[in-house]
Design a protein around this motif. Structure first.
Motif, PDB file in Angstrom:
ATOM      1  N   THR A 102       0.850  -1.181   0.000  1.00  0.00           N
ATOM      2  CA  THR A 102       0.000   0.000   0.000  1.00  0.00           C
ATOM      3  C   THR A 102       0.883   1.226   0.000  1.00  0.00           C
ATOM      4  O   THR A 102       1.793   1.336   0.816  1.00  0.00           O
ATOM      5  CB  THR A 102      -0.930   0.025   1.227  1.00  0.00           C
ATOM      6  OG1 THR A 102      -1.738  -1.150   1.218  1.00  0.00           O
ATOM      7  CG2 THR A 102      -1.829   1.252   1.216  1.00  0.00           C
ATOM      8  N   SER A 119      -4.657   6.450  -0.664  1.00  0.00           N
ATOM      9  CA  SER A 119      -4.017   5.147  -0.494  1.00  0.00           C
ATOM     10  C   SER A 119      -4.184   4.352  -1.775  1.00  0.00           C
ATOM     11  O   SER A 119      -5.287   4.298  -2.329  1.00  0.00           O
ATOM     12  CB  SER A 119      -4.635   4.373   0.665  1.00  0.00           C
ATOM     13  OG  SER A 119      -4.354   5.010   1.880  1.00  0.00           O
ATOM     14  N   THR A 121      -3.588   0.549  -3.147  1.00  0.00           N
ATOM     15  CA  THR A 121      -3.275  -0.832  -2.802  1.00  0.00           C
ATOM     16  C   THR A 121      -2.850  -1.574  -4.060  1.00  0.00           C
ATOM     17  O   THR A 121      -3.490  -1.462  -5.103  1.00  0.00           O
ATOM     18  CB  THR A 121      -4.495  -1.517  -2.164  1.00  0.00           C
ATOM     19  OG1 THR A 121      -4.901  -0.750  -1.026  1.00  0.00           O
ATOM     20  CG2 THR A 121      -4.176  -2.926  -1.730  1.00  0.00           C
TER      21      THR A 121
END
Length: 132
Positions: A102, A119, A121
């Motif tokens: 991440t 964020s 991922t």
């Protein structure tokens, strides 16, 4: 007529997800820098996730694109490596042993002082998946 108006307002609130008005008590403070759930982020991160996740590339350059002129950002990865951080770009290298990672980016609009978090991922393929 009044009943129809009330029914229409209830339907409108259900369709457009109008949030309830928060109640503020005298000992609570409102966070003036909070982002409403309907407000779009003035920042985006552009990167080639596919080449990383499929194993075609071990390292990519990521670009921080902003709708504001005066901004700063910080970035870190949970497992991978961040390098060559510039005003609006950085390099990300995927981890050797991990299958996920991440990337966390925190952007600040220096004019308003508002902070935004992004964020990303990533899910990497194993060597066996790449050979298939």
């Amino acid at each position: 007529m009044r009943k129809i108006f009330i029914i229409l307002m209830i339907c409108y609130m259900g369709i457009f997800h109008i949030p309830s008005v928060p109640q503020v008590h005298s000992n609570e403070k409102l966070n003036e820098n909070a982002i409403s759930e309907f407000e779009s982020l003035p920042f985006q991160v552009v990167m080639d996730k596919t080449s990383l996740e499929t194993g075609k590339s071990e390292k990519v350059t990521c670009y921080v694109v902003s709708a504001v002129d005066d901004f700063s950002y910080s970035v870190f990865a949970e497992n991978g490596k961040i390098s060559n951080k510039h005003l609006s770009s950085f390099d990300y290298s995927r981890p050797r042993e991990e299958l996920t990672d991440t990337i966390n980016i925190e952007c600040t609009d220096r004019t308003t002082g508002r902070e935004y978090s992004i964020s990303i991922t990533l899910f990497f393929q194993t060597i066996h998946q790449q050979m298939s």
